[in-house]
Design a protein around this motif. Structure first.
Motif, short mmCIF file in Angstrom:
data_model
loop_
_atom_site.label_atom_id
_atom_site.label_comp_id
_atom_site.label_asym_id
_atom_site.label_seq_id
_atom_site.Cartn_x
_atom_site.Cartn_y
_atom_site.Cartn_z
N LYS A 179 0.88 -1.15 0.00
CA LYS A 179 -0.09 0.09 0.11
C LYS A 179 0.81 1.24 -0.09
O LYS A 179 1.83 1.08 0.63
N GLN A 180 0.49 2.25 -0.96
CA GLN A 180 1.59 3.42 -0.91
C GLN A 180 0.57 4.36 -0.84
O GLN A 180 -0.82 4.52 -1.19
N LEU A 181 1.07 5.64 -0.30
CA LEU A 181 0.15 7.03 -0.02
C LEU A 181 0.77 8.12 -0.38
O LEU A 181 2.23 8.22 -0.19
N LYS A 182 0.52 8.74 -1.70
CA LYS A 182 1.31 9.83 -2.29
C LYS A 182 0.48 10.97 -1.95
O LYS A 182 -0.71 11.22 -2.08
N ILE A 183 1.23 11.89 -1.32
CA ILE A 183 0.65 13.45 -0.77
C ILE A 183 1.31 14.54 -1.69
O ILE A 183 2.43 14.65 -1.85
N MET A 184 0.26 15.29 -2.40
CA MET A 184 0.89 16.46 -3.11
C MET A 184 1.00 17.75 -2.42
O MET A 184 0.05 17.92 -1.53
N GLY A 185 2.29 18.27 -2.34
CA GLY A 185 2.26 19.44 -1.67
C GLY A 185 1.64 20.78 -2.17
O GLY A 185 1.46 21.68 -1.61
N GLN A 186 1.27 20.69 -3.37
CA GLN A 186 0.69 21.72 -3.97
C GLN A 186 -0.99 21.23 -4.12
O GLN A 186 -1.21 20.07 -4.67
N SER A 187 -1.86 21.63 -3.59
CA SER A 187 -3.37 21.46 -3.66
C SER A 187 -3.70 20.53 -2.52
O SER A 187 -4.94 20.45 -2.19
N GLY A 188 -2.71 19.74 -1.88
CA GLY A 188 -3.17 18.69 -0.73
C GLY A 188 -3.80 17.44 -1.17
O GLY A 188 -4.34 16.82 -0.26
N LYS A 189 -3.93 17.29 -2.26
CA LYS A 189 -4.24 16.13 -2.88
C LYS A 189 -3.74 14.79 -2.37
O LYS A 189 -2.48 14.92 -2.65
N PHE A 190 -4.17 13.62 -2.06
CA PHE A 190 -3.48 12.38 -1.78
C PHE A 190 -4.22 11.14 -2.28
O PHE A 190 -5.53 11.37 -2.50
N THR A 191 -3.24 10.30 -2.47
CA THR A 191 -4.02 8.88 -3.29
C THR A 191 -3.50 7.67 -2.37
O THR A 191 -2.17 7.79 -2.25
N LEU A 192 -4.21 6.89 -2.11
CA LEU A 192 -3.95 5.71 -1.60
C LEU A 192 -3.89 4.50 -2.82
O LEU A 192 -5.11 4.53 -3.39
N TYR A 193 -2.87 3.76 -3.00
CA TYR A 193 -3.01 2.75 -4.26
C TYR A 193 -1.98 1.74 -3.79
O TYR A 193 -1.27 1.85 -2.94
#
Length: 279
Positions: free
Chosen positions: A22-36
């Motif tokens: 499981k991986q969690l990517k967090i974007m510093g611009q916009s605060g969007k995050f994705t669990l994949y």
């Protein structure tokens, strides 16, 4: 291993589990995050859409003037991403935690702050807010929406009108991998065998209270679920805590234990979790 770039546009939190990574990517611009698991395109994405301060009648306030209390896009909003913390206790579970925070309205003299706390579960347990609780298993994502401070309009002036703030609305969109459906009782199926659990309570200045009637408000369209959270006026802080996990609760896996440095853990299958910073 840990890979760190000097200028971070995103952070990647990787949990090696017995059956899937499981991986969690967090974007510093916009605060969007994705669990994949495989690629971000195959994951569950949470997007911050809009933030509105409202008066007692539900009308938006604070949209005039140089410093905005209300806006309809987080696309240009910068978030500061903190270092990963391993082995963090949350309820009876254990997790890797990464927080990211934004100054709202102005970097130098903000109207308030929005912090998102993400917990990628490494050991099974129970989490909740004291009045409501959920079972979580390794690989689930527990996250908190926190307003650690906010200067409500008291009043703000727009033209010749004075406006007084009474609540905050935060709207997000959760995009899954299949048709979403609202199951009621705070549970939304978001496809791919995953579900979003939404509490009916919100912590206002340290006390759990019911979110106003009709909230959280959910709108389902295809694979997307739009959710609006309403936070009553607070003096010190407001906290809300949703969870993304297995829809049927059959995704349990063995626990993880901390090994080596603070940036890695080893799961029950012998695989390694690491925090990488990507550009």
């Amino acid at each position: 291993m840990v890979r760190v770039a000097e200028t971070a546009a995103a952070m990647l939190l990787v949990l090696g589990a017995a059956r899937a990574e499981k991986q969690l990517k967090i974007m510093g611009q916009s605060g969007k995050f994705t669990l994949y698991e495989a690629t971000p395109d195959d994951g569950i994405t949470v997007t911050m859409d809009a933030l509105s301060e409202l008066d007692a009648e539900g009308n938006e306030v604070g949209s005039g003037g140089a410093v905005k209390h209300s806006f309809n896009s987080f696309a240009t909003q910068s978030f500061t991403i903190a270092e990963k913390e391993s082995g963090v206790a949350i309820g009876t579970a254990t997790a890797d935690r990464v927080n990211f925070t934004a100054n709202i309205g102005s970097e130098t003299d903000p109207v308030g702050k929005l912090k998102v706390e993400t917990y990628l579960i490494t050991e099974n347990g129970t989490v909740g807010n004291g009045d409501e609780s959920w079972e979580v298993v390794e690989g689930d994502l527990k996250w908190n929406i926190v307003f650690p401070q906010w200067k409500f309009c008291n009043p703000c002036t727009k033209g010749g009108t004075q406006e007084t703030g009474n609540s905050l609305d935060l709207t997000i969109t959760v995009s899954g991998q299949g048709a979403a459906s609202d199951k009621g009782s705070g549970k939304v199926s978001i496809g791919g065998g995953k579900a979003l659990n939404l509490a009916s309570k919100v912590s206002i200045d340290g006390t759990n209270v019911d979110m106003p009637e009709g909230y959280p408000k959910t709108t389902v369209q295809g694979s997307k679920t739009m959710i609006t959270f309403r936070f009553p006026k607070f003096s010190e802080s407001a906290v809300y805590d949703p969870t993304i996990g297995a829809e049927g609760g059959d995704d349990a896996q063995g626990g993880a234990t901390t090994t080596g440095g603070a940036d890695s853990i080893t799961g029950s299958g012998g695989t390694t979790a690491a925090l990488a910073t990507t550009t």
